[in-house]
Design an enzyme around this catalytic site. Structure first.
Site, mmCIF file in Angstrom:
data_model
loop_
_atom_site.group_PDB
_atom_site.id
_atom_site.type_symbol
_atom_site.label_atom_id
_atom_site.label_comp_id
_atom_site.label_asym_id
_atom_site.label_seq_id
_atom_site.Cartn_x
_atom_site.Cartn_y
_atom_site.Cartn_z
ATOM 1 N N LYS A 339 0.853 -1.190 0.000
ATOM 2 C CA LYS A 339 0.000 0.000 0.000
ATOM 3 C C LYS A 339 0.887 1.238 0.000
ATOM 4 O O LYS A 339 1.784 1.376 0.830
ATOM 5 C CB LYS A 339 -0.916 -0.008 1.221
ATOM 6 C CG LYS A 339 -1.787 1.239 1.355
ATOM 7 C CD LYS A 339 -2.627 1.187 2.641
ATOM 8 C CE LYS A 339 -3.361 2.498 2.877
ATOM 9 N NZ LYS A 339 -4.123 2.500 4.146
ATOM 10 N N ASP A 344 -2.580 10.234 3.851
ATOM 11 C CA ASP A 344 -4.002 9.888 3.898
ATOM 12 C C ASP A 344 -4.738 10.826 4.847
ATOM 13 O O ASP A 344 -4.647 10.697 6.062
ATOM 14 C CB ASP A 344 -4.173 8.438 4.363
ATOM 15 C CG ASP A 344 -5.635 8.045 4.503
ATOM 16 O OD1 ASP A 344 -6.484 8.706 3.863
ATOM 17 O OD2 ASP A 344 -5.913 7.076 5.238
ATOM 18 N N LYS A 351 -10.064 12.351 8.848
ATOM 19 C CA LYS A 351 -9.642 11.848 10.153
ATOM 20 C C LYS A 351 -9.731 12.983 11.175
ATOM 21 O O LYS A 351 -8.974 13.944 11.099
ATOM 22 C CB LYS A 351 -8.211 11.320 10.076
ATOM 23 C CG LYS A 351 -8.051 10.127 9.142
ATOM 24 C CD LYS A 351 -6.589 9.704 9.042
ATOM 25 C CE LYS A 351 -6.409 8.585 8.025
ATOM 26 N NZ LYS A 351 -6.999 7.308 8.444
ATOM 27 N N ASP A 364 1.253 5.906 5.994
ATOM 28 C CA ASP A 364 0.281 5.054 5.315
ATOM 29 C C ASP A 364 0.856 4.415 4.059
ATOM 30 O O ASP A 364 0.131 3.731 3.328
ATOM 31 C CB ASP A 364 -0.991 5.839 4.982
ATOM 32 C CG ASP A 364 -2.238 4.984 5.085
ATOM 33 O OD1 ASP A 364 -2.168 3.922 5.729
ATOM 34 O OD2 ASP A 364 -3.276 5.375 4.532
ATOM 35 N N ASP A 424 -12.280 6.955 3.850
ATOM 36 C CA ASP A 424 -11.079 6.666 4.638
ATOM 37 C C ASP A 424 -10.727 5.181 4.616
ATOM 38 O O ASP A 424 -9.775 4.762 5.259
ATOM 39 C CB ASP A 424 -11.264 7.145 6.078
ATOM 40 C CG ASP A 424 -9.945 7.228 6.839
ATOM 41 O OD1 ASP A 424 -8.889 7.340 6.173
ATOM 42 O OD2 ASP A 424 -9.968 7.171 8.082
ATOM 43 N N GLU A 426 -9.585 3.723 1.939
ATOM 44 C CA GLU A 426 -9.080 3.879 0.571
ATOM 45 C C GLU A 426 -7.981 2.897 0.217
ATOM 46 O O GLU A 426 -7.774 2.576 -0.952
ATOM 47 C CB GLU A 426 -8.572 5.313 0.375
ATOM 48 C CG GLU A 426 -7.157 5.598 0.845
ATOM 49 C CD GLU A 426 -6.921 5.334 2.332
ATOM 50 O OE1 GLU A 426 -5.805 4.902 2.686
ATOM 51 O OE2 GLU A 426 -7.841 5.554 3.137
ATOM 52 N N ARG A 428 -7.583 -0.294 0.578
ATOM 53 C CA ARG A 428 -8.033 -1.523 -0.078
ATOM 54 C C ARG A 428 -8.424 -1.273 -1.538
ATOM 55 O O ARG A 428 -8.331 -2.176 -2.373
ATOM 56 C CB ARG A 428 -9.191 -2.140 0.709
ATOM 57 C CG ARG A 428 -10.431 -1.280 0.791
ATOM 58 C CD ARG A 428 -11.346 -1.690 1.938
ATOM 59 N NE ARG A 428 -10.773 -1.331 3.237
ATOM 60 C CZ ARG A 428 -11.337 -1.638 4.400
ATOM 61 N NH1 ARG A 428 -12.470 -2.312 4.428
ATOM 62 N NH2 ARG A 428 -10.769 -1.270 5.538
#
Length: 569
Positions: A339, A344, A351, A364, A424, A426, A428
């Site tokens: 990933k 993010d 968030k 992230d 959030d 995202e 995946r």
């Protein structure tokens, strides 16, 4: 999508790296060189990034530490240097009726020091417990100081020996020492193989313990450690190879740490792609690179990935590195997918609130860091008989008028449709593309800082693993036992998929809080060919150390070990 796999061509630019470079001399006495990001070329790069991101971030001036390692069999009493470090278990510290050591090596050292070692260690309450350490300045030895480091139980693990190396490095920093030695108080019960793995773990600890990421500090101390002797664990080509191997893996771990530590105004998707190309150009005998821009990704129908990236001013870059040995038959083809969210924000589901840690969301891309760190290490190790594909869908998850909205329906590269019920979730969406394009391999391992649910379940130091394949689980867990990185297998409960169903699309992208790490893995499973062995590693916890306020480089060592287990080396 198979066209993405196995691309063998690439174009390279003279774009200088802002990350550490490593150079190794011959196996017996090699050096680890950390090139700072403050060279003239690195400053030009930092400035070019700053123009794009208004960060105006420059790196500091610092010298590269170099450590030469040697394995020796000499009397500890005769060793001459700054610090002699002795790793001792609680059993080694046992005393007789006269409060004297029963361990032969400690007895000998104590006798040479006229009993001062036993006296001083008692005063310091040193009992050999794991995590204990004390540095003593005692006259009578060839070394200026002696350091005692607790290993805990007699059946010490890889982690204990790594901690021994880290403690020795910390002692060297504290005393401004340039040459140190490390020995075990007892090697009874250690087979030849265990001695080799112990030497490797000690080397790893010493290298990573010496390294400090000072790129963004205005002032920093220069490392003083220049040489390290490993005593009493053997000599010759086998241990030399193990020490060299540990240093090669450390090069990858340090790259992984630096990638995660780098702030989002410095490490954009474009810069991450340049770092990947740098790996391919450095090891061009075994690596090729193919970097896809947004238009190329559109042609390949990477809708779920591009929708995540749509809000950012920094365009997406799809990274594919391919490792092929320069000679010999390829027996296995495997893929590592990381990933790569360089930042993010959460998107429109931003968030917010306590514990959201938005300021840490530069990490992230910890999965991508592990994958690229492993690539760097494997470029130096060069395993035979295995072809490895390294995939990172790099982008940012930001907020703008062009961004992905809650309720949007997007189409993944395998044609499945996804209703976005949380922007959030995202990671995946981007991973689905990386997994889908690797159906020409036999095994896939993906790594991601995917869910807070996994951190809640396993805490900050253990990564969760999910796989339908018992054989693959055994392989990766065995690799982690060698590396010392902690993994725990969690269930893939198919009944939980009900929470991922959509009324208007094939699926939603999150099933809510209960079993969140499991439903995330079930989502990724939708993009895996049934003939391919696949594992998902959720490393949201161990990728970052709150205590050290620094990246850990987690995942690199285990990935390298796993690739080697699939090679013919």
């Amino acid at each position: 999508m198979n066209g993405v796999l196995c691309s063998s061509s690439s174009s390279f630019h003279s774009y200088p790296s802002i990350f550490t470079k490593f150079q190794s001399s011959p196996i017996w006495s090699f050096s680890i060189s950390v090139t700072p990001l403050c060279s003239r070329r690195a400053k030009r790069m930092a400035h070019s990034i700053a123009r794009d991101t208004l960060g105006l971030t420059h790196t500091n001036q610092s010298d590269a530490p170099k450590i030469s390692f040697a394995a020796k069999e000499i009397d500890l009493v005769e060793w001459k240097g700054d610090i002699l470090t002795v790793g001792a278990t609680e059993k080694d510290l046992a005393r007789d009726g006269n409060s004297k050591f029963q361990n032969p090596l400690l007895q000998k050292l104590d006798s040479k020091l006229s009993g001062l070692l036993s006296e001083a260690s008692s005063e310091e309450d040193f009992s050999g417990k794991a995590g204990q350490s004390t540095i003593l300045r005692l006259p009578g030895l060839g070394s200026k100081r002696i350091a005692l480091v607790g290993l805990g139980s007699p059946t010490s693990s890889t982690a204990a020996y790594r901690c021994l190396g880290e403690a020795a490095a910390a002692a060297a920093k504290s005393a401004q020492a340039s040459n140190i030695a490390i020995a075990l108080a007892s090697t009874d019960g250690l087979s030849a193989e265990l001695k080799l793995s112990s030497a490797s773990a000690i080397t790893t600890g010493a290298v990573l313990g010496t390294f400090e990421d000072n790129r963004f500090k205005s002032e920093s101390k220069k490392p003083t450690l220049k040489s390290l002797d490993i005593l009493g664990l053997g000599t010759g080509p086998e241990i030399e190879k193990k020490i060299k191997y540990a240093a090669d893996v450390c090069a990858g771990v340090i790259l992984g740490r630096e990638l995660v530590n780098a702030p989002a105004n410095v490490l954009t998707p474009a810069v991450l792609a340049e770092e990947a190309k740098k790996i391919a150009s450095t090891y061009s005998d075994v690596f090729s690179a193919n970097i896809l821009d947004v238009e190329q990704c559109k042609e390949l129908k990477m809708g779920s990935y591009l929708r995540v990236a749509a809000a950012s001013a920094n365009p997406a870059h799809f990274i594919h590195l391919c490792y092929k040995p320069s000679s010999g038959e390829i027996k296995k083809k495997i893929a590592l997918v990381g990933k790569g969210l360089t930042f993010d924000s959460g998107g429109y589901n931003i968030k917010t609130g306590p514990g959201c840690s938005i300021e840490l969301m530069k990490f992230d891309m910890g999965g991508a860091a592990a994958v690229l760190g492993a690539a760097k290490a494997l470029g130096q190790i060069k395993p035979a008989g295995v072809e490895v594909h390294f995939i990172v869908a790099a982008c940012e998850n930001m907020i703008s008028g062009t961004g992905m909205r809650p309720g949007d329906i997007i189409t993944a590269s395998n044609g499945k449709t996804i209703e976005v019920n949380n922007t959030d979730a995202e990671g995946r969406l981007t991973l689905s593309v990386g997994i889908s394009c690797n159906q020409g391999v036999e095994k896939i391992v993906d790594l991601a800082t995917l869910t807070g649910a996994c951190v809640v379940a396993l805490g900050p130091s253990i990564a969760g693993i999910f796989t339908p394949s018992d054989d693959l689980a055994k392989e990766v867990v065995a690799a982690s036992e060698v590396s010392g990185e902690k993994l725990w297998r969690l269930p893939m409960e198919d009944s939980y998929w009900d929470s991922m169903k959509s009324g208007v699309a094939d699926m939603v992208n999150t099933g809510g809080r209960p079993g969140g790490a499991i439903t995330a893995a079930l989502f990724l499973k939708q993009f895996v060919n049934e003939k391919v062995q696949w594992m998902h590693i959720d490393l949201a916890g161990p990728v970052w150390s709150d205590k050290k306020k620094n990246a850990t480089g987690f995942g690199v060592s285990t990935l390298v070990e796993w690739v080697l287990k699939n090679s013919t080396n």
